[in-house]
Design a protein around this motif. Structure first.
Motif, mmCIF file in Angstrom:
data_model
loop_
_atom_site.group_PDB
_atom_site.id
_atom_site.type_symbol
_atom_site.label_atom_id
_atom_site.label_comp_id
_atom_site.label_asym_id
_atom_site.label_seq_id
_atom_site.Cartn_x
_atom_site.Cartn_y
_atom_site.Cartn_z
ATOM 1 N N SER A 97 60.723 75.743 33.578
ATOM 2 C CA SER A 97 59.566 75.073 34.198
ATOM 3 C C SER A 97 59.560 73.609 33.792
ATOM 4 O O SER A 97 60.202 73.218 32.800
ATOM 5 N N SER A 99 56.905 72.212 32.694
ATOM 6 C CA SER A 99 56.120 72.202 31.446
ATOM 7 C C SER A 99 57.052 72.239 30.241
ATOM 8 O O SER A 99 56.895 71.475 29.278
ATOM 9 N N ASP A 200 57.615 62.686 36.614
ATOM 10 C CA ASP A 200 57.569 64.029 37.183
ATOM 11 C C ASP A 200 57.739 63.861 38.699
ATOM 12 O O ASP A 200 56.835 63.393 39.388
ATOM 13 N N TYR A 202 58.371 66.271 40.904
ATOM 14 C CA TYR A 202 58.288 67.592 41.546
ATOM 15 C C TYR A 202 57.810 67.472 42.992
ATOM 16 O O TYR A 202 58.258 68.192 43.876
HETATM 17 C C1 LIG Z 1 53.800 67.429 40.275
HETATM 18 C C2 LIG Z 1 53.904 68.793 39.641
HETATM 19 N N1 LIG Z 1 54.341 68.900 38.377
HETATM 20 C C3 LIG Z 1 54.434 70.096 37.770
HETATM 21 C C4 LIG Z 1 54.079 71.260 38.421
HETATM 22 C C5 LIG Z 1 54.177 72.565 37.709
HETATM 23 O O1 LIG Z 1 55.256 72.608 36.825
HETATM 24 P P1 LIG Z 1 55.718 73.939 36.098
HETATM 25 O O2 LIG Z 1 54.875 75.068 36.548
HETATM 26 O O3 LIG Z 1 57.165 74.089 36.479
HETATM 27 O O4 LIG Z 1 55.568 73.683 34.655
HETATM 28 C C6 LIG Z 1 53.631 71.190 39.753
HETATM 29 C C7 LIG Z 1 53.254 72.361 40.557
HETATM 30 O O5 LIG Z 1 53.485 73.486 40.362
HETATM 31 C C8 LIG Z 1 53.539 69.929 40.359
HETATM 32 O O6 LIG Z 1 53.101 69.809 41.624
#
Ligand SMILES: Cc1ncc(COP(=O)(O)O)c(C=O)c1O
Length: 395
Positions: A97, A99, A200, A202
């Motif tokens: 993850s 996190s 980040d 993501y």
């Molecule tokens: C920008 C962003 N960062 C992190 C996450 C979550 O990260 P993880 O659950 O892999 O720790 C999300 C959504 O799930 C997200 O939209």
């Protein structure tokens, strides 16, 4: 197909992306029945991602165990992630993850000397804020860059980042409404004061070109289930080569060693590359799927995807406004990811009612998020906006 009377005109020249949309759509089975507009939450399954998962199951069933092939697949997934951001595979670590990746980065920083400040935006996905707040017991002090009406004013970085700042943690795209930050400006704000920058990505990777070398980024992390067409349970971390060589994360494990297969319990020897950030046995089946998802994105090309999503994003904003919807955040495409968010009451109810109409939207707090991707059409956007207006009118 006749133009919807309420939709705004898109010039014909912009009605198709630079790739073969119809051919790509045939590789996503759910499109036969459904309009997915929820890429900010979970991408749809493709023929390739399904086949990749089955390839792992087949290998496990037929061979019982094939660690060499399985670990090679993780390396291939790292290569594919590296390709997306113009890095090398040995500058990538794998986690389950974002996190976890963020915790590993934080664990490599020393907050007991001059640089104790961590500058974090209020637009971070909560998990990122939590990781940095947890560092306060290690000497860190978190200071927040504010979000105002769904936007971040970049001058706030220049105000808050100073010579006591260890790291700036900034999301590239805001998960709530798709506000996109200007990475060159953030790199400059952090580096001018000697601070590191953690990004980040993501909510942007796969839809916004990112070149970590050109930008001079220190760290960048992303998971795979959103615009990278993958599944939960895997995330990647880029750490700049020279920086990785001087960091020792205390969130570690045997895959972070110079030779994981030395099995020397008393030797904490660091891998010379970013793989020192690797921890335990990697998420193997997830890596199969992640690789296949990223291959599709790399094959299409992120630049072409971004161009198409700018057309669709503009259509969402203008079409939403024309229908009386209330946008959260900016209408400037230069500051937008693929996601557009409209303020609604009871967003989860709206999401459920959109589902009944064959459209997957994504409720988050006060908004309904609409996130098209490379396979989406202008007709999908118009149908989604019409459905949203109908659902809101029904209540
Ligand atoms: C920008 C962003 N960062 C992190 C996450 C979550 O990260 P993880 O659950 O892999 O720790 C999300 C959504 O799930 C997200 O939209």
């Amino acid at each position: 197909m006749p133009e919807n009377a309420s939709a705004l005109a898109v010039p014909l020249s912009q009605r198709a992306p630079a790739y073969d949309l119809a051919a790509l759509r045939r590789r996503i089975p759910i499109l036969a029945t459904t309009i997915p507009m929820n890429n900010c939450s979970q991408a749809p399954q493709t023929l390739a991602t399904r086949a990749a998962a089955e390839r792992y199951l087949e290998s496990w069933a037929a061979r019982g165990m094939d660690w060499d092939a399985w670990v090679a697949e993780v390396d291939a997934a790292k290569r594919e992630f590296a390709r997306l951001i113009n890095a090398s595979a040995d500058e990538i670590a794998v986690f389950s993850s974002v996190s976890e990746a963020t915790s590993a980065v934080a664990s490599a920083l020393d907050f007991t000397r001059d640089r104790t400040k961590v500058v974090v935006t209020e637009a971070e996905f909560p998990t990122i804020g939590h990781v940095w707040l947890a560092q306060e017991s290690r000497g860190a002090r978190v200071e927040w860059i504010p979000v105002c009406e769904g936007r971040i004013d970049a001058t706030e970085y220049e105000r808050l980042v100073d010579d006591r700042t260890a790291i700036v943690s900034a999301t590239h795209g805001y998960f709530l409404n798709g506000f996109k930050q200007d990475l060159p400006r953030l790199v400059a704000a952090a580096h001018e004061r000697g601070a590191l920058l953690y990004v980040d990505a993501y909510q942007t990777l796969g839809t916004v070109p990112v070149d970590v070398k050109e930008l001079g980024l220190d760290f960048l992390a992303a998971g795979n289930l959103k615009f990278l067409m993958g599944i939960p349970g895997i995330a990647f971390l880029y750490v700049r080569r020279d920086l990785a060589a001087r960091l020792e994360p205390s969130v570690t494990g045997w895959f972070g060693r110079a030779n994981p297969f030395a099995f020397d319990v008393k030797q904490l020897d660091w891998s010379p590359t970013t793989s020192r950030f690797d921890t335990g046995t990697p998420p193997i089946v997830n890596a199969y799927v992640a690789r296949a998802g990223m291959e599709m994105i790399n094959e299409i090309g992120v630049g072409a995807i971004r161009s198409w999503l700018e057309v669709l994003g503009r259509r969402l904003i203008d079409g939403g406004r024309a229908r009386g919807l209330d946008l959260l955040g900016t209408d400037d495409m230069a500051h937008k990811t693929a996601t557009t968010a409209f303020i609604v009451d009871e967003a989860h109810v709206v999401e459920a009612k959109m589902r009944e109409r064959g459209i997957i939207a994504s409720a988050r707090g006060p908004v309904i998020r609409l996130s098209p991707h490379f396979y989406s059409t202008v007709e999908d956007v118009d149908a989604t906006l019409d459905a949203l207006v109908a659902v809101l009118g029904d209540r």
